[in-house]
Design a protein around this motif. Structure first.
Motif, short mmCIF file in Angstrom:
data_model
loop_
_atom_site.label_atom_id
_atom_site.label_comp_id
_atom_site.label_asym_id
_atom_site.label_seq_id
_atom_site.Cartn_x
_atom_site.Cartn_y
_atom_site.Cartn_z
N GLY A 12 -9.60 -77.47 25.04
CA GLY A 12 -8.69 -77.26 26.14
C GLY A 12 -9.24 -77.79 27.43
N GLY A 110 -2.90 -70.25 16.68
CA GLY A 110 -3.32 -71.03 17.83
C GLY A 110 -3.62 -70.18 19.04
N CYS A 111 -2.81 -69.13 19.24
CA CYS A 111 -3.03 -68.23 20.37
C CYS A 111 -4.34 -67.47 20.24
N GLY A 114 -7.31 -69.64 21.04
CA GLY A 114 -7.51 -69.83 22.47
C GLY A 114 -8.04 -68.60 23.16
N ARG A 252 0.93 -70.41 27.97
CA ARG A 252 0.04 -71.33 27.27
C ARG A 252 -0.90 -72.06 28.21
N ASP A 256 -5.63 -72.78 28.53
CA ASP A 256 -6.44 -73.93 28.95
C ASP A 256 -7.42 -73.53 30.05
N ARG A 309 -4.29 -80.07 16.70
CA ARG A 309 -5.38 -80.34 17.65
C ARG A 309 -6.01 -81.71 17.37
N TYR A 316 -3.66 -76.50 25.05
CA TYR A 316 -2.78 -75.51 24.44
C TYR A 316 -1.33 -75.69 24.87
N LEU A 320 0.33 -75.16 21.08
CA LEU A 320 1.17 -74.01 20.75
C LEU A 320 2.61 -74.38 20.39
#
Length: 373
Positions: A12, A110-111, A114, A252, A256, A309, A316, A320
């Motif tokens: 990110g 994905g969340c 991060g 989102r 980052d 990715r 992100y 996302l």
């Protein structure tokens, strides 16, 4: 956090670009071609999922019949009344449910990656799915839901119970992973998730032994299934899908910023802990809804976000929304494999995703240190 030239760049952070003023960094945006590719993947999965099965249907006719569902559209699909019923009442709700569940699992994966800055974070490996599974098992066995056969509908209490169980599991995993100090390596967090999952699985086994009449529906649910899906299940999961998607996608950009460290995030006006709690709650809500609707389906939250990715970028803002689209398409197509590979028998969809996800997990484990700090 001071990044030296030899230090690994956080995921990110590589996507942060300075603004025209040269001050606050901003994440790279989502390219239209990738968004179009994600939408196309969903449409292909939709048509393929409805076309393929014990009764083969022409994809062109299926596409025409799906367009007939839109207001003001009337096309001659060439399908008989029986085939139209197969499309609209049997296969379409199953495919739509697969799109929703796959989108939620990939978005949650994905969340979590991060939030925890951990490439191995996944609803299945963090124990979130196990927590939801224990809660749903308790509802089924103690409440008598679906005993005596397969689950034919999803009561309103199941998503709520799954949400409570998933939140408790992720909190326990996070606390256990932090017990050795603030430095939570990928291995430490995953080991904590394995321990929590084992503990919750023991509780689940105890409930099943004490209530043997609920074993058949629970085991069918544990292996993952979309076969008993109807429009009722779709309508019940849809509000959770919308709420989770809105909350996660609206925040989102904060993922980052969190990827460069809490001190830098605070300096940019972000409240790191508040953002983490909100995103964890949203991802857990989505996981709970997906688990309650389809059972335990693993590895979707690892396979899809990491593929996105690698192909589309590490921001992100990109990961996302594309994970949601490609995750839905991935699970819908995986369901096609599950119901056609051993026809007329049907393979549990959780078995198929595990066969695909096992080797992918090993690959991620080998490359994790090069992707995340």
């Amino acid at each position: 956090m001071t990044v030296r030239p030899t230090d690994p760049v956080p995921a990110g952070a590589a996507a942060l670009r300075p603004t025209a003023a040269g001050g606050t960094p901003r994440p790279a945006g989502l390219r239209k071609r990738w968004l179009a590719a994600g939408v196309l993947a969903v449409l292909v999965a939709l048509v393929a999922g409805v076309s393929l099965g014990p009764v083969g249907l022409p994809p062109g006719s299926v596409a025409a019949e799906l367009l007939n569902l839109l207001p003001g559209v009337r096309l001659d699909s060439g399908l008989t009344e029986r085939e139209i019923a197969i499309v609209t009442e049997l296969r379409l709700p199953r495919v739509v449910l697969g799109l929703l569940v796959g989108g939620l699992l990939a978005l949650a994966g994905g969340c979590y990656q991060g939030v925890f800055r951990n490439p191995l974070a996944d609803p299945y490996l963090l124990g979130v799915a196990a927590g939801a599974g224990l809660a749903v098992t308790a509802v089924i066995t103690l409440g008598g839901v679906g005993t005596g056969g397969a689950l034919t509908g999803m009561p309103v209490t199941i998503p709520l119970a799954a949400f409570v169980g998933s939140l408790g599991a992720v909190a326990l995993t996070y606390l256990l992973g932090a017990a050795g100090g603030r430095d939570r390596s990928p291995a430490t967090l995953i080991l904590a998730g394995v321990a929590v999952s084992a503990f919750l699985a023991a509780g689940q086994t105890y409930l099943l032994q004490r209530h043997s009449d609920g074993i058949q529906p629970v085991y069918s649910w544990l292996l993952g299934r979309l076969g008993t899906a109807g429009w009722g299940d779709v309508r019940l999961i849809l509000p959770y899908f919308v709420l989770t998607t809105v909350v996660v996608l609206l925040h989102r950009r904060e993922l980052d910023v969190l990827s460069v460290g809490d001190d830098e995030a605070s300096g940019l006006g972000l409240h790191p802990q508040r953002s983490r709690y909100l995103l964890i709650a949203a991802a857990s809500l989505g996981t709970a809804a997906a688990v309650s609707a389809s059972g335990l389906i693993g590895f979707v939250g690892i396979i899809v976000p990491h593929t996105v990715r690698l192909l589309a970028g590490s921001s992100y803002r990109v990961i996302l929304p594309l994970s949601m689209l490609f995750g839905g398409a991935f699970l819908a197509l995986t369901d096609v494999v599950a119901r056609t590979a051993a026809a007329p028998a049907e393979i549990p969809i959780g078995v198929v995703t595990a066969l695909l996800g096992g080797p992918f997990f090993v690959l991620v484990l080998r490359t994790a240190r090069r992707v995340f700090p």
